[in-house]
Design an enzyme around this catalytic site. Structure first.
Site, PDB file in Angstrom:
ATOM      1  NE  ARG A 299      -3.598  -2.461   0.152  1.00 42.48           N
ATOM      2  CZ  ARG A 299      -3.209  -3.606  -0.428  1.00 42.48           C
ATOM      3  NH1 ARG A 299      -2.135  -3.641  -1.205  1.00 42.48           N
ATOM      4  NH2 ARG A 299      -3.922  -4.692  -0.299  1.00 42.48           N
TER       5      ARG A 299
ATOM      6  CB  SER B 227      -8.700  -1.019   4.420  1.00 40.19           C
ATOM      7  OG  SER B 227      -9.281  -2.203   3.941  1.00 40.19           O
TER       8      SER B 227
ATOM      9  CD  GLU C  98      -5.176   0.326   2.861  1.00 41.62           C
ATOM     10  OE1 GLU C  98      -4.971  -0.637   3.631  1.00 41.62           O
ATOM     11  OE2 GLU C  98      -5.744   0.208   1.763  1.00 41.62           O
TER      12      GLU C  98
HETATM   13  C1  LIG Z   1     -15.500   0.577  -0.900  1.00 41.36           C
HETATM   14  C2  LIG Z   1     -14.010   0.674  -1.007  1.00 41.36           C
HETATM   15  C3  LIG Z   1     -13.257  -0.480  -1.173  1.00 41.36           C
HETATM   16  C4  LIG Z   1     -11.869  -0.422  -1.266  1.00 41.36           C
HETATM   17  N1  LIG Z   1     -11.170  -1.563  -1.439  1.00 41.36           N
HETATM   18  C5  LIG Z   1      -9.827  -1.511  -1.562  1.00 41.36           C
HETATM   19  C6  LIG Z   1      -9.069  -2.705  -1.768  1.00 41.36           C
HETATM   20  O1  LIG Z   1      -9.594  -3.815  -1.841  1.00 41.36           O
HETATM   21  N2  LIG Z   1      -7.718  -2.570  -1.880  1.00 41.36           N
HETATM   22  C7  LIG Z   1      -7.077  -1.368  -1.815  1.00 41.36           C
HETATM   23  O2  LIG Z   1      -5.841  -1.318  -1.957  1.00 41.36           O
HETATM   24  N3  LIG Z   1      -7.776  -0.224  -1.626  1.00 41.36           N
HETATM   25  C8  LIG Z   1      -9.121  -0.266  -1.504  1.00 41.36           C
HETATM   26  N4  LIG Z   1      -9.823   0.890  -1.307  1.00 41.36           N
HETATM   27  C9  LIG Z   1      -9.103   2.171  -1.190  1.00 41.36           C
HETATM   28  C10 LIG Z   1      -8.934   2.915  -2.529  1.00 41.36           C
HETATM   29  O3  LIG Z   1      -9.911   2.507  -3.451  1.00 41.36           O
HETATM   30  C11 LIG Z   1      -7.544   2.711  -3.136  1.00 41.36           C
HETATM   31  O4  LIG Z   1      -6.528   3.189  -2.278  1.00 41.36           O
HETATM   32  C12 LIG Z   1      -7.397   3.396  -4.502  1.00 41.36           C
HETATM   33  O5  LIG Z   1      -6.174   3.026  -5.069  1.00 41.36           O
HETATM   34  C13 LIG Z   1      -7.482   4.913  -4.443  1.00 41.36           C
HETATM   35  O6  LIG Z   1      -7.625   5.367  -5.752  1.00 41.36           O
HETATM   36  P1  LIG Z   1      -8.103   6.843  -6.111  1.00 41.36           P
HETATM   37  O7  LIG Z   1      -7.943   7.007  -7.564  1.00 41.36           O
HETATM   38  O8  LIG Z   1      -9.445   7.128  -5.526  1.00 41.36           O
HETATM   39  O9  LIG Z   1      -7.008   7.713  -5.343  1.00 41.36           O
HETATM   40  P2  LIG Z   1      -7.256   8.867  -4.267  1.00 41.36           P
HETATM   41  O10 LIG Z   1      -7.987   8.308  -3.105  1.00 41.36           O
HETATM   42  O11 LIG Z   1      -7.829  10.062  -4.932  1.00 41.36           O
HETATM   43  O12 LIG Z   1      -5.752   9.183  -3.828  1.00 41.36           O
HETATM   44  C14 LIG Z   1      -5.026   8.232  -3.074  1.00 41.36           C
HETATM   45  C15 LIG Z   1      -3.545   8.631  -3.064  1.00 41.36           C
HETATM   46  O13 LIG Z   1      -3.043   8.551  -4.396  1.00 41.36           O
HETATM   47  C16 LIG Z   1      -2.519   9.811  -4.808  1.00 41.36           C
HETATM   48  N5  LIG Z   1      -2.823   9.986  -6.234  1.00 41.36           N
HETATM   49  C17 LIG Z   1      -4.031   9.919  -6.851  1.00 41.36           C
HETATM   50  N6  LIG Z   1      -3.884  10.095  -8.178  1.00 41.36           N
HETATM   51  C18 LIG Z   1      -2.549  10.300  -8.395  1.00 41.36           C
HETATM   52  C19 LIG Z   1      -1.757  10.577  -9.554  1.00 41.36           C
HETATM   53  N7  LIG Z   1      -2.288  10.641 -10.783  1.00 41.36           N
HETATM   54  N8  LIG Z   1      -0.425  10.735  -9.380  1.00 41.36           N
HETATM   55  C20 LIG Z   1       0.154  10.658  -8.150  1.00 41.36           C
HETATM   56  N9  LIG Z   1      -0.540  10.419  -7.031  1.00 41.36           N
HETATM   57  C21 LIG Z   1      -1.876  10.227  -7.159  1.00 41.36           C
HETATM   58  C22 LIG Z   1      -3.207  10.839  -3.924  1.00 41.36           C
HETATM   59  O14 LIG Z   1      -2.445  12.035  -3.827  1.00 41.36           O
HETATM   60  C23 LIG Z   1      -3.305  10.073  -2.608  1.00 41.36           C
HETATM   61  O15 LIG Z   1      -2.079  10.116  -1.918  1.00 41.36           O
HETATM   62  C24 LIG Z   1     -11.217   0.833  -1.209  1.00 41.36           C
HETATM   63  C25 LIG Z   1     -11.977   2.018  -1.049  1.00 41.36           C
HETATM   64  C26 LIG Z   1     -13.364   1.942  -0.943  1.00 41.36           C
HETATM   65  C27 LIG Z   1     -14.151   3.199  -0.797  1.00 41.36           C
END
Ligand SMILES: Cc1cc2nc3c(=O)[nH]c(=O)nc-3n(C[C@H](O)[C@H](O)[C@H](O)COP(=O)(O)OP(=O)(O)OC[C@H]3O[C@@H](n4cnc5c(N)ncnc54)[C@H](O)[C@@H]3O)c2cc1C
Length: 288
Positions: A165, A213, A283
């Site tokens: 992560r 999480s 996380e």
């Molecule tokens: C219902 C639910 C289930 C989930 N299940 C999982 C799971 O099974 N496994 C898991 O790992 N996570 C899970 N997550 C958490 C989340 O979905 C992940 O961490 C996902 O990768 C975040 O993606 P995002 O595009 O929304 O990033 P954001 O939440 O918008 O950002 C997360 C991080 O990434 C950075 N970031 C975003 N875009 C970029 C970019 N283009 N360049 C550089 N940095 C960037 C942000 O600055 C921040 O630090 C879950 C979340 C929810 C709500």
């Protein structure tokens, strides 16, 4: 000054899945490398926060004095076939839903375990998102990203620092484009994806706003189990609580306040430490 699409003084609640937060200074929606690079040069990386769909983020109430760069206008992708291998080259804002549709269409293996994560490819690479024993870096081959000087850098997987992560992109630069490698499969990939979605539905509180999480699993433990055994499953302060369905998921019951959320996290960390001697690591990313 620039003329890149943006919203000033915007509601942060609209940019995260848990629907908590105050007002952000400005969010930009660049359409290409040049625009991202110009934003980084104009505002400098330490004032910038890259944003996907905010599924791993918790924003504080009040005003957040940051320049957010959102990937919603970066959604192009290419599919390249070389014998039984398929390479997908995906811009940062391509959603996991789109990737799932591609892998179902060509029946490709390697992504199925990740398919239900609500993410953009940029956010997933930054977080090294994972599920069911897989993580995105299992299939990442190359990343194109913009560094703090506004330069486009092309890194091979073996040049990138990542772990559970975590990846170097949480601290430096903006992920612009990612190449992943998948393989034509003999299995029924659509069926496997469906099974994962059903399993998520059964175990996760997908009917309420959440950020997934809350804590990383400490080595040899499950954070959810530690929270549950500390009496926190279903425990809430105001409108924020640990879900009845999955103790490691925070849920917003309506109008959750950041202050209550921080109180709840502090309490949970204290209780788990007192009971098990384990320091939970967050996380979710808190942005203040
Ligand atoms: C219902 C639910 C289930 C989930 N299940 C999982 C799971 O099974 N496994 C898991 O790992 N996570 C899970 N997550 C958490 C989340 O979905 C992940 O961490 C996902 O990768 C975040 O993606 P995002 O595009 O929304 O990033 P954001 O939440 O918008 O950002 C997360 C991080 O990434 C950075 N970031 C975003 N875009 C970029 C970019 N283009 N360049 C550089 N940095 C960037 C942000 O600055 C921040 O630090 C879950 C979340 C929810 C709500």
């Amino acid at each position: 000054m620039n003329n890149i699409q943006n919203i000033k003084n915007f509601s942060l609640k609209e940019f995260c899945t848990i629907k908590v937060g105050g007002v952000g200074k400005v969010v930009y929606f660049p359409r290409n490398v040049e625009e991202i690079s110009n934003l980084i040069k104009e505002f400098s990386m330490e004032n910038i926060f890259p944003l996907g769909i905010g599924s791993n983020l918790i924003f504080s109430d009040g005003f957040i004095d940051k320049v957010f760069i959102h990937s919603k206008n970066l959604k192009s992708y290419e599919v390249i076939q070389e014998n039984e291998y398929f390479y997908l080259i995906l811009e940062a804002g391509v959603s996991f839903k789109t990737v799932s549709n591609i892998v179902k269409k060509y029946n490709l293996e390697g992504f199925e375990n990740l398919s239900g994560i609500p993410a953009t490819i940029g956010g997933a690479v930054a977080m090294n998102a994972g599920a069911y024993g897989s993580e995105i870096f299992d299939i990442v081959e190359e990343v194109w990203w913009i560094d703090k000087n506004g330069n486009l850098i092309h890194s091979k997987k073996n040049e990138i620092e990542y772990s559970y992560r975590h990846s170097q992109f949480q601290k430096e630069g903006f992920v612009y484009k990612v190449k992943i490698k998948l393989k034509k499969s003999d299995k029924n990939i659509s069926h496997l994806i469906k099974q994962h979605l059903l399993d998520r539905n059964k175990k996760q509180p997908l009917d309420l706003p959440t950020a997934g999480s809350t804590y990383k699993n400490p080595t040899g433990h499950f954070a959810g189990k530690l929270l549950e055994e500390s009496g926190l499953k279903g425990f809430r302060i105001g409108d924020i609580g640990f879900s009845q369905k999955h103790a490691n998921f925070l849920v917003n019951y309506g109008n959750a306040k950041y202050e209550d959320l921080i109180k709840l996290l502090t309490l949970a960390e204290k209780k788990v430490y007192e009971k098990f001697g384990i320091k939970l690591e967050r996380e979710v990313k808190i942005v203040e």
